[in-house]
Enzyme design. Structure first.
Site, PDB file in Angstrom:
ATOM      1  CG  ASP A  83      -1.515   1.438   1.918  1.00 25.48           C
ATOM      2  OD1 ASP A  83      -1.442   2.251   0.511  1.00 25.48           O
ATOM      3  OD2 ASP A  83      -3.112   1.362   1.885  1.00 25.48           O
ATOM      4  CE1 TYR A 102      -5.799  10.416 -11.564  1.00 25.57           C
ATOM      5  CE2 TYR A 102      -6.348  11.692 -13.453  1.00 25.57           C
ATOM      6  CZ  TYR A 102      -5.836  10.141 -13.212  1.00 25.57           C
ATOM      7  OH  TYR A 102      -4.906   9.303 -14.092  1.00 25.57           O
ATOM      8  CE  LYS A 158      -1.835  10.277 -12.043  1.00 23.53           C
ATOM      9  NZ  LYS A 158      -0.682   9.061 -11.901  1.00 23.53           N
ATOM     10  CB  THR A 209      -9.254   1.150 -16.047  1.00 26.26           C
ATOM     11  OG1 THR A 209      -9.234   2.425 -16.193  1.00 26.26           O
ATOM     12  CG2 THR A 209      -7.858   1.091 -17.384  1.00 26.26           C
TER      13      THR A 209
END
Length: 248
Positions: free
Chosen positions: A58, A171, A175, A206
């Site tokens: 993790d 998100y 990135k 996905t």
């Protein structure tokens, strides 16, 4: 024998990259939060002829990171490839155009923190734990799995493909931060022959986008595998997709 660790590799793009590396003859270690899912994925790949192992990992849990590094050290003594693939969107299993909880003016700060904890801080934690093992390799490679959405050039274009998506405060910025981190690691490690690059898999079908992507997992994994298998004169501090360089 080359050894590769892929985080978050029990499914999706990470699993696709693990499968391709195994087919290339590498020994592949799958990092997965869920030990059972990791072992199931490794078993499936072994049945296809790959030398694949699973470790509980993790990226937000220092104990599992250290245990994984120790296991790789004791079992193989080195690491040749690290693919930092584990990541979360923060919005769960929804398509990007439905991620209303990412809108900057109304975003929950705790969600932003959670995303950065995995997508940015987790990469630092794993990379630093694995660096002693990577330094024992004759051709070490680090691949950070990013997104076209990390590109400020692409996302700031009002007429570009990202203009139809909701603004993302968690998100995409995570990135973009990963891009900066990739360059900083590359600058530090260049003198040691460790090539560090960011990969954009594309819009892949996905769980993370609720299967709205149009590329296959195998196609998405191509950019990762390319950067993981660069020759000694290959690039470092770059951002690549299957179709070529991605603007920062």
């Amino acid at each position: 024998m080359k050894v590769a660790l892929v985080t978050g590799a029990n499914k999706g793009i990470g699993r696709g990259a693990a499968e391709q590396l195994a087919r290339l003859g590498m020994t592949v270690v799958i990092g997965a939060r869920d030990p059972q899912r990791g072992e199931e994925a490794a078993t499936a790949m072994r049945s296809a002829g790959g030398d694949v192992h699973a470790v509980t990992l993790d990226v937000t849990d220092a104990e599992t990171i250290q245990a994984a590094a120790q296991w790789i050290d004791e079992r193989f003594g080195q690491l040749d490839v690290l693919i930092n693939n584990a990541g979360i969107t923060g919005s769960g299993q929804v398509s990007p155009q439905d991620a209303y909880d990412q809108v900057p003016s109304t975003v929950d700060l705790d969600m932003v923190r959670e995303v950065f904890e995995t997508n940015v801080f987790g990469v630092i934690a794993v990379t630093n734990a694995m660096l002693p093992l990577l330094r024992r390799s004759s051709a070490p490679r680090i691949v950070n799995v990013s997104s076209h959405g990390a590109s400020l050039a692409l996302t700031s274009d009002p007429d570009g493909p990202f203009s139809a998506l909701l603004p993302s405060a968690a998100y995409m910025p995570s990135k973009t931060a990963l891009s900066a981190l990739t360059v900083q690691y590359a600058n530090e490690l260049r003198k040691d022959g460790i090539l560090v690059n960011a990969a954009a898999p594309g819009y892949v079908d996905t769980d993370s986008n609720n299967h709205t992507g149009f590329s296959t997992i195998a196609e998405g994994a191509t950019a990762l595998v390319h950067l993981a298998t660069l020759s000694p004169d290959g690039p470092t501090a770059t951002f690549h997709a299957e179709e070529g360089p991605v603007p920062w």
